[in-house]
Design a protein around this motif. Structure first.
Motif, mmCIF file in Angstrom:
data_model
loop_
_atom_site.group_PDB
_atom_site.id
_atom_site.type_symbol
_atom_site.label_atom_id
_atom_site.label_comp_id
_atom_site.label_asym_id
_atom_site.label_seq_id
_atom_site.Cartn_x
_atom_site.Cartn_y
_atom_site.Cartn_z
ATOM 1 N N GLY A 68 23.072 61.908 17.615
ATOM 2 C CA GLY A 68 23.745 60.983 18.471
ATOM 3 C C GLY A 68 23.132 59.315 17.083
ATOM 4 N N TYR A 70 20.781 55.849 16.695
ATOM 5 C CA TYR A 70 19.767 54.426 17.322
ATOM 6 C C TYR A 70 19.622 53.114 15.663
ATOM 7 C CZ TYR A 70 17.732 54.700 12.446
ATOM 8 O OH TYR A 70 17.226 55.104 10.798
ATOM 9 N N THR A 80 15.388 52.682 20.660
ATOM 10 C CA THR A 80 16.227 53.011 20.704
ATOM 11 C C THR A 80 17.262 54.180 20.313
ATOM 12 O OG1 THR A 80 16.365 50.950 22.227
ATOM 13 C CG2 THR A 80 18.305 52.661 22.613
ATOM 14 N N THR A 82 20.012 57.125 20.916
ATOM 15 C CA THR A 82 21.253 58.140 22.238
ATOM 16 C C THR A 82 21.829 59.264 21.839
ATOM 17 O OG1 THR A 82 22.298 55.663 22.833
ATOM 18 C CG2 THR A 82 23.543 57.360 23.329
ATOM 19 N N TRP A 86 21.449 64.029 25.656
ATOM 20 C CA TRP A 86 20.957 63.886 27.272
ATOM 21 C C TRP A 86 21.296 62.655 27.486
ATOM 22 C CZ3 TRP A 86 16.210 60.699 23.529
ATOM 23 C CH2 TRP A 86 15.190 61.418 22.922
ATOM 24 N N ASP A 88 20.665 59.875 29.268
ATOM 25 C CA ASP A 88 20.290 58.528 29.544
ATOM 26 C C ASP A 88 19.637 58.444 28.138
ATOM 27 O OD1 ASP A 88 20.536 58.051 32.024
ATOM 28 O OD2 ASP A 88 18.719 58.829 32.500
ATOM 29 N N THR A 89 20.114 56.992 27.740
ATOM 30 C CA THR A 89 18.954 56.360 26.192
ATOM 31 C C THR A 89 17.951 56.175 26.783
ATOM 32 O OG1 THR A 89 21.533 54.935 25.944
ATOM 33 C CG2 THR A 89 19.629 54.645 24.837
ATOM 34 N N LYS A 90 17.052 56.604 25.678
ATOM 35 C CA LYS A 90 15.657 56.548 25.590
ATOM 36 C C LYS A 90 15.654 55.637 24.525
ATOM 37 C CE LYS A 90 15.368 60.415 27.820
ATOM 38 N NZ LYS A 90 15.681 60.693 28.904
ATOM 39 N N GLU A 91 14.200 54.460 24.840
ATOM 40 C CA GLU A 91 13.882 52.993 24.577
ATOM 41 C C GLU A 91 12.724 54.198 24.521
ATOM 42 O OE1 GLU A 91 14.811 48.921 25.090
ATOM 43 O OE2 GLU A 91 13.078 48.883 25.642
#
Length: 115
Positions: A68, A70, A80, A82, A86, A88-91
């Motif tokens: 993905g 970042y 962040t 993606t 996953w 959802d996007t993770k922060e």
């Protein structure tokens, strides 16, 4: 004739300089590289950050593998991520201390060592 020769030489120098600059590669930042977590509880995870925007995550014990993008906000210490795997996007809040990178978010945390 001398003017033409000089102009051609100057043009060739500019072309060589432009070629050298293009070969310098992608953008790098503080997290660029391969980072690994080995943890009996959370598993073996490897993050590879490259080109200032690409990320790959491999879970050796889980069989998970995804790629993905970042973004890194060095001012606010936020990373962040993606990933295709996953939902959802993770922060993550991150802490970088030498060869260790800690990533923390609500449902996951990683303590990573630079490889």
């Amino acid at each position: 004739m001398k003017k033409v020769t000089r102009r051609i030489a100057l043009l060739l120098c500019l072309v060589m300089l432009a070629t050298a600059l293009v070969g310098c590669g992608g953008k790098t930042d503080a997290v660029t590289g391969t980072w690994k977590q080995t943890d009996d509880v959370d598993g073996n995870w490897t993050f590879t950050f490259s080109d200032g925007s690409k990320v790959k995550l491999v879970g050796e014990t889980t069989g998970f593998e995804s790629e993905g993008t970042y973004t890194l906000d060095e001012t606010n210490k936020k990373l962040t991520v993606t990933l295709e795997g996953w939902t959802d996007t993770k922060e993550f809040a991150y802490t970088l201390n030498g060869n260790t990178l800690d990533l923390n978010e609500t449902y996951a945390s990683y303590h990573l060592i630079k490889q």
